[in-house]
Structures are given as structure tokens and as C-alpha cells.
Motif scaffolding. Structure first.
Motif, PDB file in Angstrom:
ATOM      1  N   LEU A  56     -11.124   0.267 -11.484  1.00  0.00           N
ATOM      2  CA  LEU A  56     -10.025   0.464 -10.544  1.00  0.00           C
ATOM      3  C   LEU A  56     -10.008   1.905 -10.033  1.00  0.00           C
ATOM      4  N   ALA A 112     -10.392   2.804  -6.156  1.00  0.00           N
ATOM      5  CA  ALA A 112      -9.323   3.561  -5.494  1.00  0.00           C
ATOM      6  C   ALA A 112      -9.871   4.843  -4.871  1.00  0.00           C
ATOM      7  N   THR A 135       0.834  -1.202   0.000  1.00  0.00           N
ATOM      8  CA  THR A 135       0.000   0.000   0.000  1.00  0.00           C
ATOM      9  C   THR A 135       0.865   1.247   0.000  1.00  0.00           C
ATOM     10  N   PHE A 178      -9.026  -2.512  -5.784  1.00  0.00           N
ATOM     11  CA  PHE A 178      -7.809  -1.934  -5.221  1.00  0.00           C
ATOM     12  C   PHE A 178      -7.113  -2.941  -4.311  1.00  0.00           C
TER      13      PHE A 178
END
Length: 103
Positions: A39, A43, A19, A70
């Protein structure tokens, strides 16, 4: 035959470093996703939660928000970070800046 399934638990060890890398790449405008709307949407729902040890976990503010794409990317980066590569990759080049990541 088929794909080898590798269980990856939802732990600080598995989520935090990937991350952090994704955040760094995104902030440096080096994370490219070819405009993938799913995505991008997932996100946009992610909120980082930091624990007392400095580990970062992707989470969401509201239950109805989805972040699964994500999280899949985070787990993909986790596995890539653990992969053993015999030859030097572009990521390890001494004179190169952090490479772009295309997802």
C-alpha cells in the motif's frame, strides 16, 4: 452464499470525496496502514488530478507505476461513506476530533 458484489464505476462521484478524505487523514497523520509495504508503494505512485469542478482523481505519472491497492482503498472508503449506520459511530461524535483510520 458469498460476498455481495457492488459495482462501483470510475466516476468523480465515486473517487473524489473518498480521495479528499484520505488526503486529509494522511496530511493530519491520522491514516495508519501498519507499514503495509504494498500500500505504501502504491500510494507513493499516486498523483492527484483535479478537474475544473474541483473533483480529485487518483492517477499515475507513468504507465509502469501501479496504484491498484490505493484505488481499492479509495473504493473501500467510498462504500464506507455510503453505509447507513443506525447508531452514532466514533466518526460522528460531537466532541471528538476526526478519528484515526486504520487500514
Amino acid at each position: 452464499a458469498g460476498a455481495v458484489v457492488v459495482p462501483v464505476g470510475a466516476t468523480a462521484k465515486n473517487y473524489s470525496e473518498p480521495t479528499k478524505l484520505l488526503v486529509d487523514l494522511a496530511r493530519g497523520r491520522k491514516l495508519h496502514h501498519n507499514g503495509d509495504p504494498v500500500l505504501e508503494w502504491a500510494a507513493s505512485n499516486v498523483v492527484g488530478h483535479e478537474d475544473a469542478k474541483g473533483n480529485i482523481f487518483p492517477t499515475k505519472e507513468r504507465r509502469r507505476e501501479k496504484i491498484d491497492p490505493f484505488l481499492a482503498l479509495v473504493l473501500l472508503v467510498n462504500r464506507a461513506m455510503l453505509a447507513t449506520v443506525a447508531a452514532k459511530s466514533r466518526w460522528e461524535s460531537e466532541d471528538a476530533e476526526m478519528a484515526y483510520m486504520d487500514v
